[in-house]
Each structure stands twice: as structure tokens, then as C-alpha cells.
Design a protein around this motif. Sequence first.
Motif, PDB file in Angstrom:
ATOM      1  N   ARG A  55      93.359 -81.236 -31.337  1.00  0.00           N
ATOM      2  CA  ARG A  55      92.929 -80.520 -32.537  1.00  0.00           C
ATOM      3  C   ARG A  55      93.970 -80.665 -33.655  1.00  0.00           C
ATOM      4  N   SER A 117      89.024 -83.836 -30.125  1.00  0.00           N
ATOM      5  CA  SER A 117      88.703 -82.939 -31.228  1.00  0.00           C
ATOM      6  C   SER A 117      88.043 -83.746 -32.332  1.00  0.00           C
ATOM      7  N   GLU A 129      83.304 -78.472 -36.530  1.00  0.00           N
ATOM      8  CA  GLU A 129      84.327 -78.912 -35.570  1.00  0.00           C
ATOM      9  C   GLU A 129      83.771 -78.798 -34.164  1.00  0.00           C
ATOM     10  N   HIS A 131      85.338 -79.360 -29.990  1.00  0.00           N
ATOM     11  CA  HIS A 131      86.521 -79.627 -29.192  1.00  0.00           C
ATOM     12  C   HIS A 131      86.152 -79.548 -27.710  1.00  0.00           C
TER      13      HIS A 131
END
Length: 213
Positions: A55, A117, A129, A131
Motif C-alpha cells: 500500500r 495494492s 483502492e 488491497h
Amino acid sequence: MTTFVLASASPARLAVLRAAGIDPVVRVSGVDEDAVTAGLGPDPAPELVVGELARAKATAVIEAVTREGIYDAVIVGCDSMLLIDGELQGKPGTVDAARTRWRTMAGGSGTLLTGHSIVHISNGVTVGERHAHTATVVHFATPTDAELEAYLASGEPLAVAGAFTLDALGGWFVERIEGDPSSVVGIGLPLVRSLLTELGFAVSDLWSVPREI
């Protein structure tokens, strides 16, 4: 058009993507991995470590990418580490450290954890986003002393997670794996495709070259 950005200096990750039809823009994050890990507190879960490092790498290049005029992109960051006997093993860095690693893992197995990520930016703003991580069990052969010294002398195991590769010289010393081979190389194509789908992308739309049917 959405630009695919790889936030990694890894030639292996780049090669995997190019072979799979994506020629990404490469921007190296320069993230201080030790600082990120230290910020996670004492004894963080291995999955948390690789996930947060991935990330950090993806988000670290957002400013540089937009400054270059890339306002619509998916930015992918990854981090891999080998888990053996409950301890994460990153890049050994020195011949002595790599030799010690191999003496520990030869004839045994470890779990290669790879954090992924993906950050989607649109008009220069983060709009999504995703992850996740993969876990692949790697079973190692036992190289002879001569083979191990030759492998160490090549320099390859010093700069890769776990002191081995699957797609280069280290592949001679991997007996088998249980899981996704691309994630052992450094970027799991099935997982990246799944995360991209969640963000609304068809991976085929990101291919940089046409595929013959």
C-alpha cells in the motif's frame, strides 16, 4: 485512457506484466520499508507487513504520476517476503546472509507472501483502492555446496525476497509450489485481475498489445 503504473523497480514483475500483455509505466516508490514496518508496532502479523508495504509503495507514487500529467491510472504496488518458521525473510543483502538462509530452508518449505495494492486515480484524485495478499507454499531442493556457492556468486539471491527466484537461476532449486506461480515471481496475475474487476476494469482493456484469437 487509463494508464497502468507499476510502483516497483522489480524487473521480474515488469517481465510478468509484459508477458501478460501490459506494458506499464514504471515509477519506483523509494519507500523506506524499515520505517513502514516499524510503524506497525511490535510483532505485526506477516500478512499485515506485506500488505502495508504494498500500500505504501502504491500511494507513494501518486504525486509523481499526477505531476507528470498522468491523471487517470491504476497504480499497482507489491511486496513479497518469505515466511519460514514464523519469521519473515526479506532480501538478504549479503552473501553470508543468503548462505545462512539457504542452509535453513534447503530441503524444507516456506510460504511466500505477496501483498498487492491497487489505487485508482481519476482526474488526479484517488477514487478507489483494493488491497489483498497471496500465500504460496514453496518447497525447496537441497543444492550441493558447489551449486549453492555458484548461486551465491551470481548475486541473484542477494536482492530478492527469500533469497531465491522461481523464474531465473533459483528455479533449479525449487522442487514444487502450492499456489500461484506468478505471485512467487512477485505479482499475482489472478489476484490483480480480481482486484481490477472490483474497481470496474476488465483486464483485457488494459492490454497494450492486441491478442490473437
